[in-house]
Design a protein around this motif. Sequence first.
Motif, PDB file in Angstrom:
ATOM      1  N   GLU A  52       0.865  -1.193   0.000  1.00 22.85           N
ATOM      2  CA  GLU A  52       0.000   0.000   0.000  1.00 22.85           C
ATOM      3  C   GLU A  52       0.900   1.242   0.000  1.00 22.85           C
ATOM      4  N   LEU A  53       1.104   1.831  -1.171  1.00 24.17           N
ATOM      5  CA  LEU A  53       2.027   2.952  -1.328  1.00 24.17           C
ATOM      6  C   LEU A  53       1.287   4.285  -1.306  1.00 24.17           C
ATOM      7  N   THR A  54       1.779   5.215  -0.492  1.00 21.72           N
ATOM      8  CA  THR A  54       1.234   6.566  -0.412  1.00 21.72           C
ATOM      9  C   THR A  54       2.392   7.542  -0.218  1.00 21.72           C
ATOM     10  N   THR A  55       2.083   8.829  -0.269  1.00 17.16           N
ATOM     11  CA  THR A  55       3.088   9.855   0.005  1.00 17.16           C
ATOM     12  C   THR A  55       2.527  10.843   1.012  1.00 17.16           C
ATOM     13  N   LEU A  56       3.446  11.588   1.618  1.00 14.30           N
ATOM     14  CA  LEU A  56       3.072  12.608   2.596  1.00 14.30           C
ATOM     15  C   LEU A  56       3.848  13.887   2.323  1.00 14.30           C
ATOM     16  N   LEU A  57       3.173  15.025   2.502  1.00 13.13           N
ATOM     17  CA  LEU A  57       3.798  16.340   2.439  1.00 13.13           C
ATOM     18  C   LEU A  57       3.467  17.087   3.722  1.00 13.13           C
ATOM     19  N   PRO A  58       4.320  18.030   4.148  1.00 11.79           N
ATOM     20  CA  PRO A  58       3.985  18.810   5.348  1.00 11.79           C
ATOM     21  C   PRO A  58       2.732  19.645   5.121  1.00 11.79           C
ATOM     22  N   GLU A  59       1.952  19.840   6.158  1.00 13.55           N
ATOM     23  CA  GLU A  59       0.737  20.636   6.035  1.00 13.55           C
ATOM     24  C   GLU A  59       1.048  22.119   5.912  1.00 13.55           C
ATOM     25  N   ARG A  60       2.231  22.533   6.363  1.00 17.16           N
ATOM     26  CA  ARG A  60       2.613  23.935   6.218  1.00 17.16           C
ATOM     27  C   ARG A  60       4.119  24.046   6.023  1.00 17.16           C
ATOM     28  N   ILE A  61       4.506  25.039   5.232  1.00 18.40           N
ATOM     29  CA  ILE A  61       5.909  25.352   5.005  1.00 18.40           C
ATOM     30  C   ILE A  61       6.080  26.856   5.166  1.00 18.40           C
ATOM     31  N   SER A  62       7.321  27.333   5.077  1.00 20.11           N
ATOM     32  CA  SER A  62       7.588  28.753   5.221  1.00 20.11           C
ATOM     33  C   SER A  62       8.556  29.190   4.135  1.00 20.11           C
ATOM     34  N   VAL A  63       8.255  30.309   3.476  1.00 16.48           N
ATOM     35  CA  VAL A  63       9.089  30.830   2.404  1.00 16.48           C
ATOM     36  C   VAL A  63       9.787  32.100   2.879  1.00 16.48           C
ATOM     37  N   ASP A  64      11.115  32.150   2.754  1.00 21.23           N
ATOM     38  CA  ASP A  64      11.877  33.358   3.080  1.00 21.23           C
ATOM     39  C   ASP A  64      11.550  34.437   2.053  1.00 21.23           C
ATOM     40  N   ASN A  65      11.072  35.568   2.516  1.00 25.87           N
ATOM     41  CA  ASN A  65      10.627  36.606   1.585  1.00 25.87           C
ATOM     42  C   ASN A  65      11.771  37.270   0.829  1.00 25.87           C
ATOM     43  N   SER A  66      12.992  37.164   1.323  1.00 21.62           N
ATOM     44  CA  SER A  66      14.139  37.768   0.638  1.00 21.62           C
ATOM     45  C   SER A  66      14.734  36.823  -0.396  1.00 21.62           C
ATOM     46  N   SER A  67      15.029  35.595   0.019  1.00 13.60           N
ATOM     47  CA  SER A  67      15.699  34.638  -0.866  1.00 13.60           C
ATOM     48  C   SER A  67      14.726  33.781  -1.666  1.00 13.60           C
ATOM     49  N   LYS A  68      13.456  33.762  -1.259  1.00 16.53           N
ATOM     50  CA  LYS A  68      12.411  32.910  -1.856  1.00 16.53           C
ATOM     51  C   LYS A  68      12.650  31.427  -1.583  1.00 16.53           C
ATOM     52  N   PRO A 178       4.227  40.637   2.774  1.00 16.70           N
ATOM     53  CA  PRO A 178       5.489  40.955   2.108  1.00 16.70           C
ATOM     54  C   PRO A 178       6.518  41.639   2.993  1.00 16.70           C
ATOM     55  N   ASP A 179       6.058  42.284   4.076  1.00 13.57           N
ATOM     56  CA  ASP A 179       6.988  43.003   4.953  1.00 13.57           C
ATOM     57  C   ASP A 179       7.560  42.109   6.051  1.00 13.57           C
ATOM     58  N   ALA A 180       7.040  40.899   6.184  1.00 17.54           N
ATOM     59  CA  ALA A 180       7.526  39.972   7.207  1.00 17.54           C
ATOM     60  C   ALA A 180       8.765  39.230   6.695  1.00 17.54           C
ATOM     61  N   PRO A 181       9.569  38.692   7.602  1.00 21.27           N
ATOM     62  CA  PRO A 181      10.762  37.933   7.163  1.00 21.27           C
ATOM     63  C   PRO A 181      10.412  36.701   6.342  1.00 21.27           C
ATOM     64  N   ALA A 182       9.278  36.069   6.644  1.00 19.34           N
ATOM     65  CA  ALA A 182       8.891  34.847   5.948  1.00 19.34           C
ATOM     66  C   ALA A 182       7.375  34.789   5.811  1.00 19.34           C
ATOM     67  N   THR A 183       6.925  34.017   4.823  1.00 19.89           N
ATOM     68  CA  THR A 183       5.490  33.841   4.586  1.00 19.89           C
ATOM     69  C   THR A 183       5.126  32.378   4.793  1.00 19.89           C
ATOM     70  N   PRO A 184       4.207  32.081   5.714  1.00 21.68           N
ATOM     71  CA  PRO A 184       3.770  30.695   5.899  1.00 21.68           C
ATOM     72  C   PRO A 184       2.789  30.290   4.806  1.00 21.68           C
ATOM     73  N   LEU A 185       2.947  29.065   4.302  1.00 15.71           N
ATOM     74  CA  LEU A 185       2.059  28.538   3.267  1.00 15.71           C
ATOM     75  C   LEU A 185       1.413  27.250   3.755  1.00 15.71           C
ATOM     76  N   LEU A 186       0.175  27.026   3.350  1.00 15.98           N
ATOM     77  CA  LEU A 186      -0.565  25.844   3.757  1.00 15.98           C
ATOM     78  C   LEU A 186      -0.792  24.921   2.565  1.00 15.98           C
TER      79      LEU A 186
END
Length: 239
Positions: A52-68, A178-186
């Motif tokens: 039974e093969l499946t995959t998992l991804l994190p429910e949330r990540i964070s992107v650095d607004n300067s470096s992307k 955009p003014d924060a150090p990082a942007t959380p993504l869901l």
Amino acid sequence: MSSRRRTAIVGSLVAASFSAVVILSTTAGAKDEGPGSSEGGKAVEQAPAGVELTTLLPERISVDNSSKKTAITATVKNGGTKESDDIRLLVVGFDGLRINEVKGCTEIPEKDLPEGSNSGYSCAVGELGAGRSRSYDVDATYDLGKEGKICLPVQSADGSTTFWQQGPVPFGTVNPSPDAPATPLLLGTDNQPVAPGGDELPRTGVAREALVPLGAAGAVLVAAGAAGAWWTRRRPAGS
């Protein structure tokens, strides 16, 4: 109330406040991608009995607004009762999400990328025991001026059979900062970029109208589960 009793009470309150600050600071500084999720995933072709093969991804990540830059953990899991044959995991980026490296994996040549994707890596998982999983560290960049998606197909080692596919599933935010150090993504959220001077979303990258056939192509892939449907951009040999 005696001065000695007041001093003791104040001292206890100060100590409690200090402890709360330490706990909150530690929690805020910890790296937390959240629990793994198989959202957007679907079985394609039937795996061998007991596998039974499946995959998992994190429910949330964070992107650095300067470096992307952002980091994602991609996990493949065998929730069955028997060991799998040799399998491989693909990690593919779409639109604003570009896969720069997957530790221990091989970059997919541009000519072999699926239609609409911008980058991808192939990970030789090998045999995966019953109840076991294997995780891969994914280094990526996310252009927050666009939507971004990721796709995790699980295939036989030769790519002839696709057992499971998660995505293309979006990471995004409905509250850009955009003014924060990082942007959380869901996970499972369409990204809503900050408009440059207006409420209308910027028309960068793939247009909204162009996403419809891309989504349909993904549905065809899931329904067909054939390598030919997935590798729609493969060039003829010798080209």
